[in-house]
Write a protein that holds these residues in place. Structure first.
Motif, PDB file in Angstrom:
ATOM      1  N   TYR A  62     -10.002   3.577  -3.499  1.00  0.00           N
ATOM      2  CA  TYR A  62     -10.863   2.871  -2.557  1.00  0.00           C
ATOM      3  C   TYR A  62     -12.055   2.342  -3.330  1.00  0.00           C
ATOM      4  O   TYR A  62     -12.717   3.090  -4.055  1.00  0.00           O
ATOM      5  CB  TYR A  62     -11.290   3.841  -1.460  1.00  0.00           C
ATOM      6  N   CYS A  77      -3.086   1.606  -1.411  1.00  0.00           N
ATOM      7  CA  CYS A  77      -2.361   2.683  -0.754  1.00  0.00           C
ATOM      8  C   CYS A  77      -0.857   2.428  -0.815  1.00  0.00           C
ATOM      9  O   CYS A  77      -0.414   1.314  -1.072  1.00  0.00           O
ATOM     10  CB  CYS A  77      -2.808   2.813   0.699  1.00  0.00           C
ATOM     11  N   GLU A 100      -0.611   6.363   2.271  1.00  0.00           N
ATOM     12  CA  GLU A 100      -1.131   7.370   1.342  1.00  0.00           C
ATOM     13  C   GLU A 100      -2.212   6.693   0.506  1.00  0.00           C
ATOM     14  O   GLU A 100      -1.902   5.869  -0.358  1.00  0.00           O
ATOM     15  CB  GLU A 100      -0.001   7.881   0.442  1.00  0.00           C
ATOM     16  N   PRO A 101      -3.489   6.993   0.774  1.00  0.00           N
ATOM     17  CA  PRO A 101      -4.567   6.323   0.031  1.00  0.00           C
ATOM     18  C   PRO A 101      -4.659   6.849  -1.406  1.00  0.00           C
ATOM     19  O   PRO A 101      -4.625   8.047  -1.633  1.00  0.00           O
ATOM     20  CB  PRO A 101      -5.819   6.696   0.841  1.00  0.00           C
ATOM     21  N   HIS A 102      -4.735   5.930  -2.352  1.00  0.00           N
ATOM     22  CA  HIS A 102      -4.835   6.314  -3.762  1.00  0.00           C
ATOM     23  C   HIS A 102      -6.151   5.876  -4.398  1.00  0.00           C
ATOM     24  O   HIS A 102      -6.659   6.558  -5.269  1.00  0.00           O
ATOM     25  CB  HIS A 102      -3.648   5.746  -4.552  1.00  0.00           C
TER      26      HIS A 102
END
Length: 96
Positions: A31, A43, A27-29
């Motif tokens: 970048y 993530c 789950e990317p949070h």
């Protein structure tokens, strides 16, 4: 900059990727770029392998080591322990 990662954060979608030889769902949070200039991804890994043996939990991945990246249709919810403006990043491209 990787547009798939940015689109996944904006759309709140889970990513499926290979990182250092392991398939992972994350789950990317956030970048961004670290102080050395490398693109990094904060993530939460929900499944898959890991060199550390910890297949679930927070990860900080170097994007250059990511292989076979794609956005899934699965939606993510921001983790309650996530903190915006990640201190590992000197520049943030995208964040929840």
């Amino acid at each position: 900059m990787n547009t798939i990662i940015g689109e996944s954060i904006r759309g709140k979608n889970v990513l499926e990727l290979r990182y250092r030889g392991y398939s992972r769902f994350v789950e990317p949070h956030a970048y961004g770029r670290d102080k050395g200039g490398d693109e990094i991804l904060r993530c939460f890994q929900t499944s898959g392998g890991s060199a550390s043996g910890e297949s679930i939990g927070w990860k900080l991945l170097k994007v250059r080591d990511v292989f076979s990246l794609h956005r899934t249709k699965e939606e993510l919810t921001q983790r309650p322990d996530y903190r915006r403006n990640d201190r590992a990043m000197v520049y943030v491209f995208f964040q929840l």
